[in-house]
Scaffold this motif. Structure first.
Motif, PDB file in Angstrom:
ATOM      1  N   ALA A 170       9.789  -4.163  -4.832  1.00  0.00           N
ATOM      2  CA  ALA A 170       8.354  -3.837  -4.796  1.00  0.00           C
ATOM      3  C   ALA A 170       7.746  -4.326  -6.102  1.00  0.00           C
ATOM      4  O   ALA A 170       8.467  -4.585  -7.078  1.00  0.00           O
ATOM      5  N   SER A 171       6.433  -4.470  -6.118  1.00  0.00           N
ATOM      6  CA  SER A 171       5.727  -4.850  -7.349  1.00  0.00           C
ATOM      7  C   SER A 171       4.848  -3.689  -7.777  1.00  0.00           C
ATOM      8  O   SER A 171       3.868  -3.373  -7.096  1.00  0.00           O
ATOM      9  N   GLU A 172       5.232  -3.071  -8.886  1.00  0.00           N
ATOM     10  CA  GLU A 172       4.443  -1.919  -9.353  1.00  0.00           C
ATOM     11  C   GLU A 172       3.094  -2.435  -9.864  1.00  0.00           C
ATOM     12  O   GLU A 172       3.033  -3.431 -10.601  1.00  0.00           O
ATOM     13  N   TYR A 173       2.033  -1.741  -9.466  1.00  0.00           N
ATOM     14  CA  TYR A 173       0.666  -2.224  -9.672  1.00  0.00           C
ATOM     15  C   TYR A 173       0.294  -2.522 -11.129  1.00  0.00           C
ATOM     16  O   TYR A 173      -0.255  -3.598 -11.422  1.00  0.00           O
ATOM     17  N   THR A 174       0.574  -1.611 -12.072  1.00  0.00           N
ATOM     18  CA  THR A 174       0.058  -1.820 -13.435  1.00  0.00           C
ATOM     19  C   THR A 174       0.628  -3.104 -14.038  1.00  0.00           C
ATOM     20  O   THR A 174      -0.075  -3.869 -14.686  1.00  0.00           O
ATOM     21  N   ASN A 175       1.907  -3.331 -13.810  1.00  0.00           N
ATOM     22  CA  ASN A 175       2.524  -4.540 -14.354  1.00  0.00           C
ATOM     23  C   ASN A 175       2.073  -5.769 -13.576  1.00  0.00           C
ATOM     24  O   ASN A 175       1.881  -6.842 -14.155  1.00  0.00           O
ATOM     25  N   ALA A 176       1.905  -5.617 -12.255  1.00  0.00           N
ATOM     26  CA  ALA A 176       1.484  -6.765 -11.427  1.00  0.00           C
ATOM     27  C   ALA A 176       0.157  -7.334 -11.938  1.00  0.00           C
ATOM     28  O   ALA A 176      -0.065  -8.548 -11.903  1.00  0.00           O
ATOM     29  N   ILE A 203       6.938 -15.043  -1.949  1.00  0.00           N
ATOM     30  CA  ILE A 203       7.702 -14.450  -3.063  1.00  0.00           C
ATOM     31  C   ILE A 203       7.040 -13.171  -3.605  1.00  0.00           C
ATOM     32  O   ILE A 203       7.645 -12.431  -4.363  1.00  0.00           O
ATOM     33  N   PHE A 204       5.801 -12.920  -3.195  1.00  0.00           N
ATOM     34  CA  PHE A 204       5.066 -11.765  -3.755  1.00  0.00           C
ATOM     35  C   PHE A 204       5.347 -10.500  -2.937  1.00  0.00           C
ATOM     36  O   PHE A 204       5.099 -10.471  -1.732  1.00  0.00           O
ATOM     37  N   GLN A 205       5.873  -9.514  -3.609  1.00  0.00           N
ATOM     38  CA  GLN A 205       6.303  -8.265  -2.953  1.00  0.00           C
ATOM     39  C   GLN A 205       5.123  -7.298  -2.818  1.00  0.00           C
ATOM     40  O   GLN A 205       4.137  -7.421  -3.539  1.00  0.00           O
ATOM     41  N   PRO A 206       5.240  -6.330  -1.901  1.00  0.00           N
ATOM     42  CA  PRO A 206       4.145  -5.366  -1.745  1.00  0.00           C
ATOM     43  C   PRO A 206       3.809  -4.667  -3.067  1.00  0.00           C
ATOM     44  O   PRO A 206       4.703  -4.277  -3.815  1.00  0.00           O
ATOM     45  N   VAL A 207       2.508  -4.557  -3.344  1.00  0.00           N
ATOM     46  CA  VAL A 207       2.075  -3.878  -4.580  1.00  0.00           C
ATOM     47  C   VAL A 207       2.046  -2.373  -4.312  1.00  0.00           C
ATOM     48  O   VAL A 207       1.439  -1.924  -3.336  1.00  0.00           O
ATOM     49  N   VAL A 208       2.723  -1.605  -5.179  1.00  0.00           N
ATOM     50  CA  VAL A 208       2.753  -0.143  -4.993  1.00  0.00           C
ATOM     51  C   VAL A 208       2.306   0.552  -6.281  1.00  0.00           C
ATOM     52  O   VAL A 208       2.468   0.018  -7.382  1.00  0.00           O
ATOM     53  N   GLY A 211       4.135   6.239  -9.481  1.00  0.00           N
ATOM     54  CA  GLY A 211       4.310   7.527  -8.797  1.00  0.00           C
ATOM     55  C   GLY A 211       5.016   7.346  -7.463  1.00  0.00           C
ATOM     56  O   GLY A 211       5.484   8.318  -6.863  1.00  0.00           O
ATOM     57  N   THR A 212       5.141   6.093  -7.019  1.00  0.00           N
ATOM     58  CA  THR A 212       5.838   5.821  -5.753  1.00  0.00           C
ATOM     59  C   THR A 212       7.335   6.099  -5.914  1.00  0.00           C
ATOM     60  O   THR A 212       7.938   5.688  -6.913  1.00  0.00           O
ATOM     61  N   VAL A 213       7.899   6.781  -4.927  1.00  0.00           N
ATOM     62  CA  VAL A 213       9.353   6.974  -4.928  1.00  0.00           C
ATOM     63  C   VAL A 213       9.962   5.706  -4.340  1.00  0.00           C
ATOM     64  O   VAL A 213       9.766   5.408  -3.162  1.00  0.00           O
ATOM     65  N   LEU A 214      10.668   4.938  -5.193  1.00  0.00           N
ATOM     66  CA  LEU A 214      11.221   3.675  -4.710  1.00  0.00           C
ATOM     67  C   LEU A 214      12.446   3.928  -3.845  1.00  0.00           C
ATOM     68  O   LEU A 214      12.644   3.266  -2.833  1.00  0.00           O
ATOM     69  N   GLY A 215      13.271   4.880  -4.240  1.00  0.00           N
ATOM     70  CA  GLY A 215      14.473   5.176  -3.461  1.00  0.00           C
ATOM     71  C   GLY A 215      15.544   5.755  -4.353  1.00  0.00           C
ATOM     72  O   GLY A 215      15.320   5.991  -5.539  1.00  0.00           O
TER      73      GLY A 215
END
Ligand SMILES: Nc1ncnc2c1ncn2[C@@H]1O[C@H](COP(=O)(O)OP(=O)(O)OP(=O)(O)O)[C@@H](O)[C@H]1O
Ligand SMILES: C[C@H](O)[C@H](O)[C@@H](O)C(=O)CO
Length: 466
Positions: A170-176, A203-208, A211-215
């Motif tokens: 996943a791509s975490e929003y703040t860093n993306a 190549i671009f992963q979903p932006v999350v 606070g998202t639980v990745l797993g």
């Protein structure tokens, strides 16, 4: 039973595992592991050793188990903009090149052939830095097109580590947002821009959001570190985490996140993508709760770190700072001059700048440190005036968080050059901000307001009057 949360905070010069828990409404922190980080040259490129860093991540996890303090959740933050490309078997393609490498030289022109600089700022709101991901991808496209062709995923550094722990991309929003490829309006990849530049959309992963639980850990990681826990995404851009931990709930708060870089700015609800803002080179980085960090990247303590290294670590940071405070040399350099980004010798770069501008040339370690600290403080003063002009707000106080808050001499100079009361601390703001997001996700802290109040109540600040 005490519930522990783990922040893994990896900066450009060092990384650490910090366990946090709550005790009578206060956050208590404990350092479990600390390790070195830096760039090394590989195939002529300045690279991060991501394999070694991942080993350090696992070592810190094992230390938590050995101490019998198994965290409920963990999250990783690092510096921004750098990434890896993965093939369809998840193997890294090419080197993990760091942002100080010269590969991006000239790639700005190639980007602006596709989209003029003004338009790029207008649609992303991100400050031009020659090392932003947008330019790094252009360098890959030009020099290693085969890597882009083979790539099935691009992951920024913390996203990559968290993928290695959980098997989830996943791509975490703040860093993306620091890639300069995210829209401040949609808070998602700007695929139109991405396609114009000829970067593969796949190549671009979903932006999350943070606070998202990745797993949970993969079985392999569980076996290796000896326990399982959830990975909850913090603001994975370290500056995003650090600014979360600025201990103020006032609407108008001015801050410097002071570490390798000095990130000076304010929080805003809307991005300012105007020409005036671009002209002053301010950025609108994505933050927690879709707030924007309106700030300027200032070269920062990288200059002191480089000086210390060049002096073979003969002096500590505290020692250099103390020596500088006894000097009277008045020479100043423009810290944001690109010659200071990755010079072969920081000492020579500072001396040459002084010589070129007809100023006294610093010679001793104390004089060199003095010129750097004074120049940083001067730059802070100028930046405050620009921020006040852009926001129309007059700020009385300036919060300094991060390792640089330890630099008493710099804090005194900063108070003088900005005319603001400087509140220094907490020094581990990034780890605290990382923990805050995990604790908010778990309901331990109710919301950002409560979390910032908790930081204020839990950690000391030193005050410097102008
Ligand atoms: N006792 C001290 N006296 C003066 N300066 C200090 C002291 N301790 C730390 N610093 C400054 O803080 C800096 C380190 O800050 P910090 O630990 O936040 O950086 P980092 O996490 O490695 O990097 P990044 O900013 O990329 O996260 C050092 O470069 C140094 O200049
Ligand atoms: C390039 C830097 O990583 C980035 O601009 C800065 O915000 C940072 O991450 C400081 O640690």
């Amino acid at each position: 039973m005490t519930e522990y949360y783990l922040a893994v905070d990896i900066g450009a010069s060092s990384g650490r595992h910090i366990l946090g828990h709550m005790e009578q409404g206060r956050m208590v922190m404990e350092e479990m592991h600390r390790f070195y980080n830096g760039l090394t040259v590989k195939d002529g490129e300045a690279c991060w050793d991501l394999e070694q860093l991942f080993e350090e991540i696992k070592t810190g996890l094992k230390k938590c188990r050995e101490a019998g303090k198994i965290p409920v959740s963990m999250g990783i933050d690092t510096w921004a903009v750098d990434f890896v490309l993965l093939d369809d078997t998840d193997k890294v393609l090419g080197n993990a090149v760091g942002y100080r490498d010269k590969r991006t030289e000239g790639t700005d022109r190639l980007v602006y052939e596709v989209l003029p600089e003004q338009e790029l700022y207008g649609r992303t709101g991100i400050q031009k830095q020659i090392f932003n991901t947008i330019y790094q991808l252009m360098a890959v496209k030009k020099k290693h097109p085969e890597c882009l062709e083979k790539a099935s995923a691009m992951l920024l550094v913390p996203d990559y580590f968290q993928f290695l722990l959980t098997g989830r991309k996943a791509s975490e929003y703040t860093n993306a947002t620091t890639t300069q490829l995210v829209s401040p309006k949609t808070k998602d990849w700007d695929f139109e821009l991405i396609e114009m530049l000829g970067y593969p959309r796949r190549i671009f992963q979903p932006v999350v959001k943070p606070g998202t639980v990745l797993g949970n850990f993969t079985e392999e990681i569980q076996r290796e570190v000896g326990f399982d826990c959830q990975v909850i995404l913090p603001a994975t851009h370290d500056t995003g985490s650090a600014v979360l931990a600025v201990p103020s709930n006032e609407d108008k708060t001015l801050y410097i996140s002071s570490g390798t870089w000095s990130l000076m700015g304010v929080e805003r609800k809307e991005a300012d993508c105007s020409e005036k803002s671009r002209g002053l080179n301010f950025t609108n980085e994505g933050g927690y709760d879709y707030r924007f960090r309106y700030l300027k990247n200032i070269m920062g303590l990288w200059m002191i770190q480089s000086l210390k290294k060049e002096l073979q670590d003969a002096y500590s940071f505290a020692g250099l700072c103390e020596m500088a405070s006894g000097e009277t040399i008045s020479s100043l350099v423009d810290c944001n001059d690109s010659r200071f980004l990755a010079p072969e010798s920081m000492i020579k770069a500072v001396q040459e700048y002084c010589e070129d501008t007809g100023q006294q040339i610093p010679k001793t370690p104390g004089q060199l440190a003095c010129v750097i600290y004074r120049s940083l403080a001067q730059c802070y003063g100028k930046t405050v005036r620009e921020i006040e002009e852009m926001t129309g707000v007059h700020y009385k106080k300036l919060h300094v968080v991060g390792g640089g808050a330890n630099a008493g001499y710099l804090n005194r100079l900063t108070a003088a050059s900005t005319g603001k009361t400087v509140l220094a601390g907490p020094t581990e703001a990034t780890a605290i901000g990382n923990l805050m997001v995990q604790m908010m996700a778990k309901g331990v802290l109710a919301d950002l307001k409560a979390a910032r109040q908790c930081v204020y109540d839990s950690f000391e600040m030193k005050i410097y009057e102008p």
